[in-house]
Design a protein around this motif. Structure first.
Motif, mmCIF file in Angstrom:
data_model
loop_
_atom_site.group_PDB
_atom_site.id
_atom_site.type_symbol
_atom_site.label_atom_id
_atom_site.label_comp_id
_atom_site.label_asym_id
_atom_site.label_seq_id
_atom_site.Cartn_x
_atom_site.Cartn_y
_atom_site.Cartn_z
ATOM 1 N N ALA A 46 -44.716 -31.855 -28.611
ATOM 2 C CA ALA A 46 -44.194 -32.183 -27.724
ATOM 3 C C ALA A 46 -45.370 -34.055 -26.649
ATOM 4 O O ALA A 46 -46.095 -33.559 -27.366
ATOM 5 C CB ALA A 46 -44.337 -31.567 -26.540
ATOM 6 N N GLY A 47 -45.069 -34.373 -25.458
ATOM 7 C CA GLY A 47 -45.746 -35.736 -25.083
ATOM 8 C C GLY A 47 -46.035 -36.690 -25.286
ATOM 9 O O GLY A 47 -45.446 -37.108 -25.999
ATOM 10 N N SER A 48 -46.950 -37.481 -25.644
ATOM 11 C CA SER A 48 -46.987 -38.819 -25.994
ATOM 12 C C SER A 48 -47.041 -39.058 -27.130
ATOM 13 O O SER A 48 -46.947 -38.733 -27.968
ATOM 14 C CB SER A 48 -47.703 -39.787 -25.432
ATOM 15 N N VAL A 53 -48.417 -31.288 -20.491
ATOM 16 C CA VAL A 53 -47.015 -32.046 -20.806
ATOM 17 C C VAL A 53 -46.355 -30.997 -19.721
ATOM 18 O O VAL A 53 -45.233 -31.761 -18.569
ATOM 19 C CB VAL A 53 -46.204 -30.699 -22.141
ATOM 20 N N SER A 54 -46.936 -30.063 -19.105
ATOM 21 C CA SER A 54 -45.991 -29.811 -17.423
ATOM 22 C C SER A 54 -46.855 -30.481 -16.553
ATOM 23 O O SER A 54 -46.446 -29.652 -15.308
ATOM 24 C CB SER A 54 -46.183 -28.377 -17.467
ATOM 25 N N TYR A 72 -56.357 -28.634 -25.558
ATOM 26 C CA TYR A 72 -55.391 -29.814 -26.264
ATOM 27 C C TYR A 72 -54.917 -30.339 -27.484
ATOM 28 O O TYR A 72 -56.009 -30.270 -27.978
ATOM 29 C CB TYR A 72 -54.758 -30.762 -24.884
ATOM 30 N N VAL A 92 -49.887 -38.298 -21.710
ATOM 31 C CA VAL A 92 -49.096 -36.607 -21.960
ATOM 32 C C VAL A 92 -49.655 -35.826 -22.868
ATOM 33 O O VAL A 92 -48.480 -36.424 -24.724
ATOM 34 C CB VAL A 92 -47.260 -36.346 -21.622
ATOM 35 N N ALA A 134 -50.285 -32.147 -25.438
ATOM 36 C CA ALA A 134 -49.232 -30.889 -25.879
ATOM 37 C C ALA A 134 -51.233 -30.240 -26.489
ATOM 38 O O ALA A 134 -51.886 -30.363 -26.496
ATOM 39 C CB ALA A 134 -49.006 -30.915 -27.322
#
Length: 284
Positions: free
Chosen positions: A100-102, A144-145, A233, A279, A281
């Motif tokens: 997830a994320g960038s 991510v949030s 992270y 961003v 994860a």
């Protein structure tokens, strides 16, 4: 290139990349002792090579030319360059497929750990009157949030206006256009640098001989390199490119993704500025 006497040779660049890899990466990717996994991967790679030989009727002359070239790649110290340019983008694609994320992309051979620590608002180390268009690169690092990642670390490195990297080309200060930026309490950063130039990978060694024999080009589009990290992270390794830049569509390293293309706008000081948020994860 403004001064051709400073052009790095393939041998020097290859030796630097190999030495850096052996120093920083060897032994960091796990024990690799699963013999079944090694057998599966090695067998499939060799089978693919066998299939190419059969399909194209490879001759002994071509086979011996390949052997000679593979030996030269090692003698030139160009295995890091070869693998990072033509193989790493697929490894990164697989590694990041479910993250997830960038978006991330390849690290490449020119990363150097330990760049000088810089505050959240900083100027990347550079020579007096560094050539190139000034660029303000700013943004924010979150999870991510949406939670801000206070003190996130952004390791930045880039080529200069001649397409050369400090520590991999002669005559450039050790940490030129390299820095470790520490985001503020809100995860924000603002870094003044210069817009880098596209560059050719070294072409006077074995990789260059492959490029010439195949009729390819050797160019990478202009880009900023970043490693973005925060405790708890997953580290993001990425490159950011420039909209409308040369070689965006046919990068020799196949590392460009649409999500990684910046669209800078004119700044009041006559340079350019761009905002890009990262961003991250959570680590698994």
């Amino acid at each position: 290139m403004s001064d051709t006497t400073l052009k790095p040779t393939a041998a020097a660049s290859g030796a630097s990349a190999t030495e850096r890899f052996l120093s920083d990466k060897t032994g960091t990717s796990g024990p690799g002792t699963d013999t079944a996994r090694v057998s599966t991967l090695a067998t499939e790679v060799l089978t693919a090579v066998h299939d190419v030989i059969r399909r194209h009727g490879v001759t002994y002359e071509e086979y011996n030319a390949l052997k000679s070239w593979l030996i030269a790649v090692g003698q030139d110290g160009e295995w890091p360059l070869f693998l990072d340019v033509w193989v790493e983008h697929v490894v990164e694609e697989v590694a990041g497929a479910t993250r997830a994320g960038s978006k991330g992309t390849i690290e490449g051979p020119y990363y150097a750990p330990g760049a000088p620590a810089l505050p959240s608002t900083a100027v990347l180390p550079m020579r007096e009157n560094e050539a190139g268009t000034p660029l303000l690169f700013q943004g924010r690092v979150t999870g991510v949030s949406g939670e801000p990642l206070a003190g996130a670390l952004l390791e930045m490195w880039q080529a200069d206006n001649d397409g050369l990297y400090a520590q991999f080309a002669p005559g450039i200060p050790e940490w030129n256009l390299r820095g470790s930026v520490i985001a503020d309490a809100e995860g924000r950063f603002a870094v003044t640098t210069i817009q880098p130039a596209p560059y050719q990978i070294p072409t006077d060694g074995s990789c260059g001989r492959l490029i010439a024999a195949a009729g390819w080009h050797a160019w990478r589009p202009a880009h900023l390199h970043l490693k973005v990290s925060a405790p708890g992270y997953a580290t993001l390794t990425t490159q950011l490119y420039f909209q409308g830049g040369e070689y965006i569509q046919d990068d020799v390293a196949s590392a460009v993704k649409p999500e990684l293309v910046l669209a800078p706008r004119p700044a009041a000081d006559g340079g350019m500025e761009v905002t890009y948020d990262f961003v991250l994860a959570q680590a698994s």
